[in-house]
Design an enzyme around this catalytic site. Sequence first.
Site, PDB file in Angstrom:
ATOM      1  N   ASP A  63       6.646 -27.354  41.982  1.00 28.55           N
ATOM      2  CA  ASP A  63       5.697 -26.340  41.514  1.00 28.55           C
ATOM      3  C   ASP A  63       5.239 -26.680  40.094  1.00 28.55           C
ATOM      4  O   ASP A  63       5.994 -27.263  39.321  1.00 28.55           O
ATOM      5  CB  ASP A  63       6.374 -24.960  41.501  1.00 28.55           C
ATOM      6  CG  ASP A  63       5.379 -23.833  41.749  1.00 28.55           C
ATOM      7  OD1 ASP A  63       5.467 -23.179  42.797  1.00 28.55           O
ATOM      8  OD2 ASP A  63       4.509 -23.608  40.894  1.00 28.55           O
ATOM      9  N   ASP A 115       2.532 -31.304  39.316  1.00 34.33           N
ATOM     10  CA  ASP A 115       1.224 -30.827  39.754  1.00 34.33           C
ATOM     11  C   ASP A 115       0.762 -31.727  40.902  1.00 34.33           C
ATOM     12  O   ASP A 115       0.648 -32.952  40.714  1.00 34.33           O
ATOM     13  CB  ASP A 115       0.255 -30.924  38.553  1.00 34.33           C
ATOM     14  CG  ASP A 115      -1.043 -30.208  38.831  1.00 34.33           C
ATOM     15  OD1 ASP A 115      -1.602 -30.383  39.931  1.00 34.33           O
ATOM     16  OD2 ASP A 115      -1.493 -29.466  37.939  1.00 34.33           O
ATOM     17  N   ALA A 127      -0.581 -24.989  54.581  1.00 30.35           N
ATOM     18  CA  ALA A 127      -0.810 -23.545  54.507  1.00 30.35           C
ATOM     19  C   ALA A 127      -2.305 -23.332  54.341  1.00 30.35           C
ATOM     20  O   ALA A 127      -2.821 -23.308  53.227  1.00 30.35           O
ATOM     21  CB  ALA A 127      -0.040 -22.951  53.326  1.00 30.35           C
ATOM     22  N   TYR A 180     -12.013 -21.942  46.699  1.00 29.77           N
ATOM     23  CA  TYR A 180     -10.824 -21.768  47.542  1.00 29.77           C
ATOM     24  C   TYR A 180     -11.174 -22.026  49.012  1.00 29.77           C
ATOM     25  O   TYR A 180     -10.533 -22.850  49.666  1.00 29.77           O
ATOM     26  CB  TYR A 180     -10.309 -20.350  47.345  1.00 29.77           C
ATOM     27  CG  TYR A 180      -9.044 -19.993  48.099  1.00 29.77           C
ATOM     28  CD1 TYR A 180      -7.802 -20.461  47.685  1.00 29.77           C
ATOM     29  CD2 TYR A 180      -9.091 -19.155  49.206  1.00 29.77           C
ATOM     30  CE1 TYR A 180      -6.638 -20.102  48.358  1.00 29.77           C
ATOM     31  CE2 TYR A 180      -7.934 -18.784  49.880  1.00 29.77           C
ATOM     32  CZ  TYR A 180      -6.708 -19.264  49.452  1.00 29.77           C
ATOM     33  OH  TYR A 180      -5.561 -18.902  50.121  1.00 29.77           O
ATOM     34  N   LYS A 234      -9.948 -25.281  50.977  1.00 32.07           N
ATOM     35  CA  LYS A 234      -9.028 -25.183  52.117  1.00 32.07           C
ATOM     36  C   LYS A 234      -9.651 -25.756  53.389  1.00 32.07           C
ATOM     37  O   LYS A 234      -8.956 -26.317  54.238  1.00 32.07           O
ATOM     38  CB  LYS A 234      -8.640 -23.713  52.337  1.00 32.07           C
ATOM     39  CG  LYS A 234      -7.723 -23.143  51.256  1.00 32.07           C
ATOM     40  CD  LYS A 234      -6.288 -23.610  51.441  1.00 32.07           C
ATOM     41  CE  LYS A 234      -5.331 -22.882  50.521  1.00 32.07           C
ATOM     42  NZ  LYS A 234      -3.930 -23.286  50.721  1.00 32.07           N
ATOM     43  N   THR A 247      -0.904 -11.679  53.555  1.00 31.78           N
ATOM     44  CA  THR A 247       0.540 -11.467  53.648  1.00 31.78           C
ATOM     45  C   THR A 247       1.019 -10.779  52.374  1.00 31.78           C
ATOM     46  O   THR A 247       0.505 -11.052  51.286  1.00 31.78           O
ATOM     47  CB  THR A 247       1.250 -12.821  53.852  1.00 31.78           C
ATOM     48  OG1 THR A 247       0.693 -13.435  55.020  1.00 31.78           O
ATOM     49  CG2 THR A 247       2.737 -12.664  54.049  1.00 31.78           C
TER      50      THR A 247
END
Length: 320
Positions: A39, A64, A120, A151, A155, A181
């Site tokens: 992380d 990173d 994910a 984003y 993705k 979630t």
Amino acid sequence: MAGGNFNKTRVLVTGGAGFLGSHLCERLLKEGYSVICLDNYFTGQKRNIFHLMDNRNFEVIRHDIVNPIFLEVDEIYNLACPASPIHYQYNPVKTTKTSVMGAINMLGLAKRVKAKILQASTSEVYGDPTIHPQKEDYWGNVNTIGTRACYDEGKRCAETLFFDYYRQNRVNIRVARIFNTYGPRMHPNDGRVVSNFIIQALKQEPITIFGDGTQTRSFCFVDDMIEGLVKMMNAPDDFVGPVNLGNPEESSILDLAHLIITMTGSRSEIQFLPPPMDDPQRRQPDISLAQSKLDWHPKVNIEEGLEKTIQYFRGLLQER
Ligand code: NAD
Ligand code: UDP
């Protein structure tokens, strides 16, 4: 999974100090895996993983994923990416880099060490959907130049890369499209609707609804999501996805506000504010594919999940 100390399955969780990542690390350690949490702490917090630090099968690396890394692992869960609109819009160029260059680096690693890798992905690949509920074969409705695009398009490109590495390099991939979630360890300042409303209700502050509150989301409790992700990673190799993971129980944002006010016994009033750009109007997963292929469906209803989340934020506010 192999037994014994020296031949355990080694799993890399990128974004492991974040909300979902920390629950995933915890779950994998409980199952006896050896876990490396990677992380850069952009939105992750050390407090999310403190309780795992004593586990000798747990390692943490500050890194990173925009930069390459070499590690010997058997499985990779690629979760590193800010997930809340406030955080991913803070530095949109970095968000695209994390999604795209991060995917290239993690897929390159998977290719090199022959690891299985799960992405994910997100319901945001469907954008502001024109079909309802959303099935995996829907191609989506995304504004390429809007404020959510860093984003959404990041993705989407990551999914493209996963499937190209699969076809071109035979990397063993899995793609899961995660719908909203919630649960303990959501970042208190990340501006997501569940955490915002609970904190506002507990502090007796106005509940901020963006728009008129008729927009819908379908909320999945974190434990159910983690179960789905682990099942997807362990699915037979001929099922690579994409697969929707989420709770099909749909709620308007206004109804969610009322439910949280009732459950917290709050005196907060509702305040209507202008809607953000490109806010999707409806969102509900069709999870028939996950049900048939993974034998997975969410088990925690919204009241039960909210109760646990409210307890978590109550504790956090008392600590402060
Ligand atoms: P989060 O922000 O709590 O976790 C993301 C983690 O990734 C953080 O710990 C952050 O510090 C880390 N990170 C960000 N950029 C990084 C980088 N460049 N290098 C290394 N680490 C980096 O968010 P979350 O809710 O736990 O989401 C985890 C993943 O699930 C994300 O990829 C997100 O897109 C996806 N997802 C989440 C939801 C949701 O509702 N929570 C919905 C759809 C998809
Ligand atoms: N939202 C809201 N008030 C808030 C935070 C969010 O009304 O304080 C709305 C937001 O406009 C969106 C929905 O709640 O319609 C879910 O927002 P969130 O940021 O949690 O997730 P996403 O839009 O990515 O699904």
